[in-house]
Design a protein around this motif. Structure first.
Motif, PDB file in Angstrom:
ATOM      1  N   LYS A 101       0.816  -1.214   0.000  1.00 14.52           N
ATOM      2  CA  LYS A 101       0.000   0.000   0.000  1.00 14.52           C
ATOM      3  C   LYS A 101       0.853   1.269   0.000  1.00 14.52           C
ATOM      4  CE  LYS A 101      -3.841  -2.051   2.641  1.00 14.52           C
ATOM      5  NZ  LYS A 101      -4.627  -1.945   3.898  1.00 14.52           N
ATOM      6  N   LEU A 102       2.027   1.160   0.595  1.00 11.98           N
ATOM      7  CA  LEU A 102       2.818   2.370   0.833  1.00 11.98           C
ATOM      8  C   LEU A 102       4.310   2.077   0.653  1.00 11.98           C
ATOM      9  CD1 LEU A 102       3.148   5.315   1.922  1.00 11.98           C
ATOM     10  CD2 LEU A 102       3.070   4.353   4.228  1.00 11.98           C
ATOM     11  N   LEU A 103       5.011   2.959  -0.070  1.00 10.32           N
ATOM     12  CA  LEU A 103       6.468   2.914  -0.186  1.00 10.32           C
ATOM     13  C   LEU A 103       7.026   4.216   0.374  1.00 10.32           C
ATOM     14  CD1 LEU A 103       9.222   1.833  -1.259  1.00 10.32           C
ATOM     15  CD2 LEU A 103       8.687   2.981  -3.427  1.00 10.32           C
ATOM     16  N   ILE A 104       7.904   4.096   1.364  1.00  7.13           N
ATOM     17  CA  ILE A 104       8.542   5.277   1.961  1.00  7.13           C
ATOM     18  C   ILE A 104      10.000   5.290   1.511  1.00  7.13           C
ATOM     19  CG2 ILE A 104       9.201   6.428   4.105  1.00  7.13           C
ATOM     20  CD1 ILE A 104       6.765   5.063   5.404  1.00  7.13           C
ATOM     21  N   VAL A 105      10.378   6.325   0.773  1.00  5.02           N
ATOM     22  CA  VAL A 105      11.744   6.442   0.250  1.00  5.02           C
ATOM     23  C   VAL A 105      12.531   7.351   1.187  1.00  5.02           C
ATOM     24  CG1 VAL A 105      13.160   7.033  -1.742  1.00  5.02           C
ATOM     25  CG2 VAL A 105      10.834   6.164  -2.084  1.00  5.02           C
ATOM     26  N   ALA A 106      13.376   6.745   2.015  1.00  7.35           N
ATOM     27  CA  ALA A 106      14.139   7.495   3.025  1.00  7.35           C
ATOM     28  C   ALA A 106      15.640   7.312   2.822  1.00  7.35           C
ATOM     29  CB  ALA A 106      13.732   7.042   4.426  1.00  7.35           C
ATOM     30  N   LEU A 107      16.063   7.155   1.572  1.00  3.46           N
ATOM     31  CA  LEU A 107      17.480   6.977   1.266  1.00  3.46           C
ATOM     32  C   LEU A 107      18.238   8.292   1.434  1.00  3.46           C
ATOM     33  CD1 LEU A 107      16.991   4.816  -1.955  1.00  3.46           C
ATOM     34  CD2 LEU A 107      17.653   3.980   0.304  1.00  3.46           C
ATOM     35  N   ASP A 108      19.556   8.201   1.567  1.00  4.78           N
ATOM     36  CA  ASP A 108      20.375   9.395   1.782  1.00  4.78           C
ATOM     37  C   ASP A 108      20.783  10.073   0.476  1.00  4.78           C
ATOM     38  OD1 ASP A 108      20.424   9.289   4.564  1.00  4.78           O
ATOM     39  OD2 ASP A 108      22.061   7.839   4.569  1.00  4.78           O
ATOM     40  N   GLU A 109      21.073   9.284  -0.549  1.00  2.00           N
ATOM     41  CA  GLU A 109      21.647   9.830  -1.773  1.00  2.00           C
ATOM     42  C   GLU A 109      20.549  10.269  -2.740  1.00  2.00           C
ATOM     43  OE1 GLU A 109      24.368   7.024  -3.399  1.00  2.00           O
ATOM     44  OE2 GLU A 109      25.421   6.741  -1.499  1.00  2.00           O
TER      45      GLU A 109
ATOM     46  N   GLU B  40      20.549  10.703  -5.998  1.00  2.00           N
ATOM     47  CA  GLU B  40      20.403   9.892  -7.206  1.00  2.00           C
ATOM     48  C   GLU B  40      19.604   8.627  -6.932  1.00  2.00           C
ATOM     49  OE1 GLU B  40      24.182   9.102  -8.909  1.00  2.00           O
ATOM     50  OE2 GLU B  40      24.639  11.194  -9.364  1.00  2.00           O
ATOM     51  N   GLN B  41      19.846   8.006  -5.785  1.00  2.00           N
ATOM     52  CA  GLN B  41      19.129   6.780  -5.428  1.00  2.00           C
ATOM     53  C   GLN B  41      17.639   7.069  -5.192  1.00  2.00           C
ATOM     54  OE1 GLN B  41      21.469   4.608  -6.442  1.00  2.00           O
ATOM     55  NE2 GLN B  41      21.205   3.322  -4.659  1.00  2.00           N
ATOM     56  N   ILE B  42      17.358   8.203  -4.535  1.00  2.00           N
ATOM     57  CA  ILE B  42      15.966   8.595  -4.308  1.00  2.00           C
ATOM     58  C   ILE B  42      15.248   8.775  -5.639  1.00  2.00           C
ATOM     59  CG2 ILE B  42      14.464  10.420  -3.391  1.00  2.00           C
ATOM     60  CD1 ILE B  42      16.639  10.951  -1.256  1.00  2.00           C
ATOM     61  N   ASP B  43      15.881   9.523  -6.547  1.00  2.00           N
ATOM     62  CA  ASP B  43      15.271   9.778  -7.854  1.00  2.00           C
ATOM     63  C   ASP B  43      15.008   8.477  -8.607  1.00  2.00           C
ATOM     64  OD1 ASP B  43      15.513  12.419  -7.218  1.00  2.00           O
ATOM     65  OD2 ASP B  43      17.200  12.833  -8.555  1.00  2.00           O
ATOM     66  N   LYS B  44      15.989   7.595  -8.599  1.00  6.76           N
ATOM     67  CA  LYS B  44      15.866   6.332  -9.330  1.00  6.76           C
ATOM     68  C   LYS B  44      14.705   5.499  -8.812  1.00  6.76           C
ATOM     69  CE  LYS B  44      18.607   2.252 -10.587  1.00  6.76           C
ATOM     70  NZ  LYS B  44      19.931   1.578 -10.409  1.00  6.76           N
ATOM     71  N   LEU B  45      14.575   5.387  -7.482  1.00  4.52           N
ATOM     72  CA  LEU B  45      13.513   4.577  -6.899  1.00  4.52           C
ATOM     73  C   LEU B  45      12.141   5.211  -7.110  1.00  4.52           C
ATOM     74  CD1 LEU B  45      12.471   2.232  -5.296  1.00  4.52           C
ATOM     75  CD2 LEU B  45      13.244   3.333  -3.191  1.00  4.52           C
ATOM     76  N   VAL B  46      12.049   6.530  -6.942  1.00  4.70           N
ATOM     77  CA  VAL B  46      10.758   7.211  -7.113  1.00  4.70           C
ATOM     78  C   VAL B  46      10.271   7.072  -8.553  1.00  4.70           C
ATOM     79  CG1 VAL B  46       9.633   9.465  -7.158  1.00  4.70           C
ATOM     80  CG2 VAL B  46      11.033   8.815  -5.201  1.00  4.70           C
ATOM     81  N   LYS B  47      11.155   7.291  -9.515  1.00  9.07           N
ATOM     82  CA  LYS B  47      10.756   7.172 -10.924  1.00  9.07           C
ATOM     83  C   LYS B  47      10.245   5.769 -11.236  1.00  9.07           C
ATOM     84  CE  LYS B  47      14.551   9.035 -12.723  1.00  9.07           C
ATOM     85  NZ  LYS B  47      15.515   9.540 -13.757  1.00  9.07           N
ATOM     86  N   TYR B  48      10.952   4.758 -10.740  1.00  9.35           N
ATOM     87  CA  TYR B  48      10.530   3.379 -11.013  1.00  9.35           C
ATOM     88  C   TYR B  48       9.182   3.076 -10.361  1.00  9.35           C
ATOM     89  CZ  TYR B  48      10.368  -1.705 -10.911  1.00  9.35           C
ATOM     90  OH  TYR B  48       9.959  -3.018 -11.034  1.00  9.35           O
ATOM     91  N   ALA B  49       9.028   3.444  -9.088  1.00  4.71           N
ATOM     92  CA  ALA B  49       7.805   3.108  -8.359  1.00  4.71           C
ATOM     93  C   ALA B  49       6.593   3.828  -8.935  1.00  4.71           C
ATOM     94  CB  ALA B  49       7.974   3.448  -6.881  1.00  4.71           C
TER      95      ALA B  49
END
Length: 618
Positions: A482-490, A492-501
């Protein structure tokens, strides 16, 4: 006076031009300074600049750097490093000296000269390594700490080397050496030079004890006295006086001033003035270190190098390879593995700044002839120039390969929960605790082994792996979450995961951590609609406290904060619609115009709301 100003302007302009260019191309500041020095060396020759004298002055930047490093190392932590100091440091100095001595003997050098060469080249560059590790935030890593331990031992090893070199003198070179002056480790007065060995040792121990005593009993009262004057420049002057005074004391007893400054820093690591000292010393340290690297680049004898460049390159490669193999063996035996071992081996294979001092001292004491000294100086300079390239190789190849593959295989995820949290650090860890306290099941994924092991010690189950990998997300059940929380530090990693999800799971609610306001707009453009700036809430709380400090009561301050927050969030949404990833943020004219329009519209309304809040409280 004019020539001094021209020289200062030349050095500053060279650094200002070269370092940003080098940093932009990923070469690092150290290589930028070295290249700047090489570029302006012909101008130094034209102006008649004494590069060696300038370098001796600039070496004080190394002293300041070790003082600041010491401020960040509490005595307990230094004691915990004793195994690394004795095992890694001692082993590296001894084995490297023997290895290079053996190579020099195979090249038909007399044993005295061979041993002296081994000692000179066994040392590494404290200035380059510590500066680069600090820039890359690797000084506190396992490989960084191991490298720093070796550097500390090398600094101490200079003392017995200086004592041993005169014993290696060769009669046939004594005539050539007669014209060279002798001196201590830094060319200054050494009060212990004519003392018996036992008395000199006691004197040096006493000097170190005096530094510790000054740090414990004298410096705190001194800074309290200075602080009472409430003049920042006096505090800066006192900080410089402390470092310079300790350096003078160490030099007078034949010790390294850098070592004395480090000991003083460690003693003051628990002082209430630690951060003030660090902020006052840092600008001087940075400028002097930059000057030191420029003088190293400018000190290269290009005329001689063009004549014997093949020999210089060959022996520099041999020295780097030999030191690398010794470091590999010592590091492996000590227990360093994988990424830490690579960092350790690639950090230390160059020769160091103390080699310049030892080579001059060896010539003065009839151990080297002038031709060999010139060759060694070029070899030392070339190995120092190569070091930033080794760090680039570490960044681009070694670190990336380990980051891709992970320090270990990703954990098998054997559960599915409605909430997936990517990142278990200072943001994700707190969110996880809050959700679990409310009875919600969470699956936490993080690629920091240290962070995961820490969480597990406190009973929080986490999975090791790269949360941006689609296969790992599917194993965690992202298609049913139901929920994905993106709490990464970097970022580039945040952007990559958000775009995919967002693109693959349109029904999934994604909450993303944003680094700054610009990052909010970028994540909004990807389709994420629940974005939290990592410093936003704390900033609002600071603003609320400021309202209270200026006369509002708690209820008024909370209402004023809420009014500002509501208006700011509303404006953020309107501005985000105009964000264009292909246009630099400060060149997006429609966005800039919208911000101005909203300020003109909202600022008067917000001011009226603030006035109403104050009136209601009266």
């Amino acid at each position: 006076m004019t020539s001094f100003l021209i020289l200062a302007l030349l050095i500053l302009v060279a650094g200002i031009v070269a370092v940003p260019l080098a940093s932009r191309f990923g070469l690092g500041s150290v290589l930028g300074y070295l290249l700047a020095g090489m570029a302006i060396s012909p101008l130094f020759a034209t102006l008649g600049v004494d590069v060696e004298a300038l370098q001796l002055f600039a070496e004080f930047g190394v002293v300041m750097m070790l003082f600041i490093v010491g401020l960040e190392l509490e005595p307990k932590r230094l004691w915990d490093m004793r195994g690394k100091l004795l095992g890694l440091g001692g082993g590296q100095v001894l084995l490297t000296t023997l290895a290079i001595t053996g190579i020099a003997l195979l090249n038909s050098n007399p044993w005295q000269t061979a041993l002296a060469i081994g000692m000179v080249l066994a040392l590494s560059s404290t200035a380059i390594i510590v500066q680069t590790l600090t820039e890359k935030k690797l000084l506190r890593s396992e490989g960084g700490e191991a490298s720093f331990s070796v550097l500390l031992v090398q600094d101490v090893a200079v003392i017995p080397m200086l004592a041993l070199l005169p014993l290696l003198a060769m009669p046939e070179l004594s005539g050539a050496a007669a014209g060279h002056g002798e001196g201590g480790a830094h060319g200054g007065l050494d009060l212990t030079a004519d003392m018996p060995v036992w008395l000199a040792a006691l004197t040096r121990i006493g000097a170190v004890a005096a530094v510790i005593g000054i740090g414990v009993y004298a410096i705190r009262p001194l800074f309290r006295y200075i602080a009472a004057a409430n003049l920042r420049e006096l505090f800066t002057a006192a900080a410089l006086a402390v470092v310079i005074g300790i350096s003078v004391l160490m030099t007078l007893v034949g010790l390294s001033p850098a070592l004395g400054a480090f000991v003083a820093g460690v003693v003051l690591a628990t002082s209430e003035y630690r951060h003030e000292l660090e902020s006052d010393i840092n600008p001087f340290k940075g400028l002097l270190l930059g000057l030191f690297f420029i003088t190293v680049g400018a000190g290269i004898d290009f005329a001689l190098a063009s004549e014997i460049w093949r020999e210089v390159v060959f022996w520099a490669a041999v020295i780097i390879a030999a030191k690398f193999l010794v470091l590999l063996g010592v590091g492996w035996l000590y227990g360093l593995r994988k990424q830490a071992l690579w960092l350790f081996c690639l950090s230390l294979p160059q020769a160091g700044e103390f080699a310049f001092v030892l080579i001059a001292f060896a010539v003065a004491n009839a151990v080297f002839d002038a031709a060999l000294a010139d060759l060694l100086l070029l070899i030392v300079a070339l190995t120092m120039l190569v070091t930033p390239l080794l760090f680039i190789f570490y960044d681009k190849v070694i670190a990336r390969s380990f980051n891709r593959a992970g320090e270990r295989e990703a954990d098998h995820i054997d559960e599915e929960n409605p909430v997936i949290i990517a990142g278990a650090g200072r943001v994700g860890g707190v969110v996880n605790r809050m959700l679990q306290a409310a009875g919600h099941g969470t699956t936490v994924i993080d690629y920091s082994s240290r962070q995961l092991e820490l969480g597990r010690k406190f009973g929080f189950r986490t999975y090791f792996g790269d949360a941006t990998r689609p296969d790992l997300l599917h194993a965690a059940g992202i298609d049913r979450a139901k929920l994905l929380i993106v709490a990464l530090d970097e970022r580039e990693q945040i952007d990559k995961l958000v775009k995919y999800a967002v693109s693959h799971f349109p029904d999934l609610h994604v909450i993303a951590r944003a680094i700054d306001r610009n990052h909010v707009y970028e994540l909004w453009s990807y389709g994420c609609r629940d974005i939290i700036r990592e410093t936003y809430d704390s900033t609002l709380r600071i603003g609320r406290s400021a309202y209270e400090a200026l006369g509002m009561d708690r209820q008024q301050a909370e209402a004023a904060k809420s009014a500002f927050e509501e208006m700011d969030r509303s404006a953020m949404r309107e501005v985000a619609e105009l964000y264009d990833m292909d246009v630099p943020f400060d060149e997006n004219q429609p966005l800039i115009d919208k911000v101005k329009e909203l300020r003109a519209k909202w600022d008067p309304i917000l001011r009226d709301q603030m006035d109403d809040i104050l009136k209601r409280g009266q």
